[in-house]
Design a protein around this motif. Sequence first.
Motif, PDB file in Angstrom:
ATOM      1  N   TYR A  73       0.839  -1.203   0.000  1.00 52.41           N
ATOM      2  CA  TYR A  73       0.000   0.000   0.000  1.00 52.41           C
ATOM      3  C   TYR A  73       0.876   1.257   0.000  1.00 52.41           C
ATOM      4  O   TYR A  73       0.568   2.238  -0.671  1.00 52.41           O
ATOM      5  CB  TYR A  73      -0.926   0.018   1.222  1.00 52.41           C
ATOM      6  CG  TYR A  73      -1.924  -1.109   1.221  1.00 52.41           C
ATOM      7  CD1 TYR A  73      -3.115  -1.010   0.507  1.00 52.41           C
ATOM      8  CD2 TYR A  73      -1.681  -2.284   1.924  1.00 52.41           C
ATOM      9  CE1 TYR A  73      -4.037  -2.053   0.499  1.00 52.41           C
ATOM     10  CE2 TYR A  73      -2.596  -3.328   1.923  1.00 52.41           C
ATOM     11  CZ  TYR A  73      -3.769  -3.208   1.208  1.00 52.41           C
ATOM     12  OH  TYR A  73      -4.668  -4.240   1.206  1.00 52.41           O
ATOM     13  N   TYR A  74       1.965   1.204   0.739  1.00 59.95           N
ATOM     14  CA  TYR A  74       2.859   2.357   0.818  1.00 59.95           C
ATOM     15  C   TYR A  74       3.622   2.573  -0.488  1.00 59.95           C
ATOM     16  O   TYR A  74       3.783   3.707  -0.939  1.00 59.95           O
ATOM     17  CB  TYR A  74       3.838   2.188   1.980  1.00 59.95           C
ATOM     18  CG  TYR A  74       3.174   2.005   3.322  1.00 59.95           C
ATOM     19  CD1 TYR A  74       1.929   2.564   3.608  1.00 59.95           C
ATOM     20  CD2 TYR A  74       3.780   1.247   4.322  1.00 59.95           C
ATOM     21  CE1 TYR A  74       1.316   2.389   4.844  1.00 59.95           C
ATOM     22  CE2 TYR A  74       3.179   1.073   5.566  1.00 59.95           C
ATOM     23  CZ  TYR A  74       1.942   1.640   5.820  1.00 59.95           C
ATOM     24  OH  TYR A  74       1.355   1.462   7.041  1.00 59.95           O
ATOM     25  N   TYR A  75       4.077   1.465  -1.105  1.00 57.61           N
ATOM     26  CA  TYR A  75       4.766   1.593  -2.389  1.00 57.61           C
ATOM     27  C   TYR A  75       3.827   2.184  -3.435  1.00 57.61           C
ATOM     28  O   TYR A  75       4.186   3.100  -4.178  1.00 57.61           O
ATOM     29  CB  TYR A  75       5.270   0.221  -2.882  1.00 57.61           C
ATOM     30  CG  TYR A  75       6.281  -0.449  -1.993  1.00 57.61           C
ATOM     31  CD1 TYR A  75       7.332   0.257  -1.422  1.00 57.61           C
ATOM     32  CD2 TYR A  75       6.191  -1.809  -1.723  1.00 57.61           C
ATOM     33  CE1 TYR A  75       8.255  -0.369  -0.599  1.00 57.61           C
ATOM     34  CE2 TYR A  75       7.109  -2.444  -0.909  1.00 57.61           C
ATOM     35  CZ  TYR A  75       8.144  -1.715  -0.343  1.00 57.61           C
ATOM     36  OH  TYR A  75       9.048  -2.341   0.470  1.00 57.61           O
ATOM     37  N   ASP A  76       2.622   1.648  -3.494  1.00 59.90           N
ATOM     38  CA  ASP A  76       1.652   2.070  -4.490  1.00 59.90           C
ATOM     39  C   ASP A  76       1.264   3.547  -4.322  1.00 59.90           C
ATOM     40  O   ASP A  76       1.161   4.295  -5.291  1.00 59.90           O
ATOM     41  CB  ASP A  76       0.409   1.176  -4.397  1.00 59.90           C
ATOM     42  CG  ASP A  76      -0.585   1.418  -5.518  1.00 59.90           C
ATOM     43  OD1 ASP A  76      -0.154   1.494  -6.679  1.00 59.90           O
ATOM     44  OD2 ASP A  76      -1.793   1.532  -5.232  1.00 59.90           O
ATOM     45  N   ALA A  77       1.072   3.971  -3.068  1.00 62.30           N
ATOM     46  CA  ALA A  77       0.622   5.339  -2.792  1.00 62.30           C
ATOM     47  C   ALA A  77       1.708   6.378  -3.041  1.00 62.30           C
ATOM     48  O   ALA A  77       1.404   7.557  -3.210  1.00 62.30           O
ATOM     49  CB  ALA A  77       0.137   5.446  -1.347  1.00 62.30           C
ATOM     50  N   THR A  78       2.959   5.953  -3.090  1.00 62.72           N
ATOM     51  CA  THR A  78       4.053   6.921  -3.233  1.00 62.72           C
ATOM     52  C   THR A  78       4.807   6.798  -4.548  1.00 62.72           C
ATOM     53  O   THR A  78       5.683   7.608  -4.829  1.00 62.72           O
ATOM     54  CB  THR A  78       5.065   6.742  -2.080  1.00 62.72           C
ATOM     55  OG1 THR A  78       5.598   5.407  -2.125  1.00 62.72           O
ATOM     56  CG2 THR A  78       4.398   6.973  -0.731  1.00 62.72           C
ATOM     57  N   ASP A  79       4.463   5.806  -5.352  1.00 59.08           N
ATOM     58  CA  ASP A  79       5.202   5.536  -6.592  1.00 59.08           C
ATOM     59  C   ASP A  79       5.263   6.779  -7.476  1.00 59.08           C
ATOM     60  O   ASP A  79       4.237   7.371  -7.808  1.00 59.08           O
ATOM     61  CB  ASP A  79       4.547   4.383  -7.352  1.00 59.08           C
ATOM     62  CG  ASP A  79       5.397   3.917  -8.519  1.00 59.08           C
ATOM     63  OD1 ASP A  79       6.632   3.922  -8.384  1.00 59.08           O
ATOM     64  OD2 ASP A  79       4.824   3.556  -9.562  1.00 59.08           O
ATOM     65  N   GLY A  80       6.468   7.166  -7.834  1.00 55.19           N
ATOM     66  CA  GLY A  80       6.671   8.299  -8.719  1.00 55.19           C
ATOM     67  C   GLY A  80       6.706   9.654  -8.027  1.00 55.19           C
ATOM     68  O   GLY A  80       7.034  10.663  -8.661  1.00 55.19           O
ATOM     69  N   ASP A  81       6.394   9.721  -6.734  1.00 55.93           N
ATOM     70  CA  ASP A  81       6.429  10.981  -5.989  1.00 55.93           C
ATOM     71  C   ASP A  81       7.860  11.196  -5.507  1.00 55.93           C
ATOM     72  O   ASP A  81       8.348  10.454  -4.652  1.00 55.93           O
ATOM     73  CB  ASP A  81       5.464  10.916  -4.800  1.00 55.93           C
ATOM     74  CG  ASP A  81       5.358  12.230  -4.041  1.00 55.93           C
ATOM     75  OD1 ASP A  81       6.329  13.017  -4.055  1.00 55.93           O
ATOM     76  OD2 ASP A  81       4.305  12.465  -3.417  1.00 55.93           O
ATOM     77  N   PRO A  82       8.568  12.192  -6.041  1.00 53.21           N
ATOM     78  CA  PRO A  82       9.997  12.357  -5.723  1.00 53.21           C
ATOM     79  C   PRO A  82      10.277  12.571  -4.233  1.00 53.21           C
ATOM     80  O   PRO A  82      11.385  12.294  -3.769  1.00 53.21           O
ATOM     81  CB  PRO A  82      10.423  13.574  -6.550  1.00 53.21           C
ATOM     82  CG  PRO A  82       9.159  14.271  -6.924  1.00 53.21           C
ATOM     83  CD  PRO A  82       8.096  13.223  -6.976  1.00 53.21           C
ATOM     84  N   ARG A  83       9.287  13.033  -3.476  1.00 49.08           N
ATOM     85  CA  ARG A  83       9.500  13.221  -2.035  1.00 49.08           C
ATOM     86  C   ARG A  83       9.766  11.895  -1.339  1.00 49.08           C
ATOM     87  O   ARG A  83      10.410  11.861  -0.290  1.00 49.08           O
ATOM     88  CB  ARG A  83       8.277  13.879  -1.384  1.00 49.08           C
ATOM     89  CG  ARG A  83       7.974  15.277  -1.869  1.00 49.08           C
ATOM     90  CD  ARG A  83       6.681  15.778  -1.247  1.00 49.08           C
ATOM     91  NE  ARG A  83       5.567  14.904  -1.617  1.00 49.08           N
ATOM     92  CZ  ARG A  83       4.375  14.934  -1.018  1.00 49.08           C
ATOM     93  NH1 ARG A  83       4.128  15.785  -0.040  1.00 49.08           N
ATOM     94  NH2 ARG A  83       3.410  14.119  -1.409  1.00 49.08           N
ATOM     95  N   PHE A  84       9.248  10.791  -1.910  1.00 52.87           N
ATOM     96  CA  PHE A  84       9.363   9.482  -1.274  1.00 52.87           C
ATOM     97  C   PHE A  84      10.467   8.616  -1.866  1.00 52.87           C
ATOM     98  O   PHE A  84      10.645   7.486  -1.440  1.00 52.87           O
ATOM     99  CB  PHE A  84       8.024   8.739  -1.381  1.00 52.87           C
ATOM    100  CG  PHE A  84       6.936   9.332  -0.536  1.00 52.87           C
ATOM    101  CD1 PHE A  84       6.789   8.978   0.789  1.00 52.87           C
ATOM    102  CD2 PHE A  84       6.062  10.262  -1.078  1.00 52.87           C
ATOM    103  CE1 PHE A  84       5.786   9.534   1.561  1.00 52.87           C
ATOM    104  CE2 PHE A  84       5.050  10.825  -0.314  1.00 52.87           C
ATOM    105  CZ  PHE A  84       4.911  10.463   1.020  1.00 52.87           C
ATOM    106  N   ALA A  85      11.203   9.127  -2.854  1.00 55.28           N
ATOM    107  CA  ALA A  85      12.309   8.358  -3.440  1.00 55.28           C
ATOM    108  C   ALA A  85      13.401   8.200  -2.394  1.00 55.28           C
ATOM    109  O   ALA A  85      13.824   9.173  -1.775  1.00 55.28           O
ATOM    110  CB  ALA A  85      12.838   9.076  -4.670  1.00 55.28           C
TER     111      ALA A  85
END
Length: 202
Positions: A59-71
């Motif tokens: 769920y966390y990977y999916d919700a943040t995928d592509g958001d540079p803040r979470f890279a």
Amino acid sequence: MSYDIRLKDPVTDETLDLPLKHVMTGGTYQADYDEQTRTFSPKPISEAWLNVTYNYGRYYYDATDGDPRFAHDEISAYYADGTTGPVKTEYGIRGIYGKTGVESIPMLEDMIERIKAKYKPDGEWLITSRERTRYWDKSGKEVDFYYALHHRDECSSEDYTEDISEGPCDDYWEATAANAIRPLYQLIAMAKLRPDGVWDGD
């Protein structure tokens, strides 16, 4: 396996104490034992610490995928012949590591909203299918996974599909959207109490 997440002092690198005690629990937590009732209960602690099961990771990977803040990491697959695959950026809850409490609050709020948008689109939690496995011992009695693992030569199994709600579940270990959201709210609460701290984990 779990994420062991802490708010730390940016100077001493020690886990911060919150201004009040809490009983926010996760996969592991401190407990008090009552000898009279022979039961455990969460022990109030002041540490800014929460353990979160990896079961919620997708769920966390999916919700943040592509958001540079979470890279947070660049990884590649390593193959048996010594070659490597293409480098890929990893996203997820680890994206808050190194961020201050105050920086993490909008990030965690966005994760919550994205998970809700996908799994509770019209105000109702979706029903999703899960692949499950049942196990039996040699006498035909149903046993749990751990028994079957230790007695694999004596056990049989059957795969089946189960439909479950993505809503709240009494089983902490069940990977549902609502279960995955709960620790995010807990992390927000800690961040609001110690906005000066810096997240660290694993």
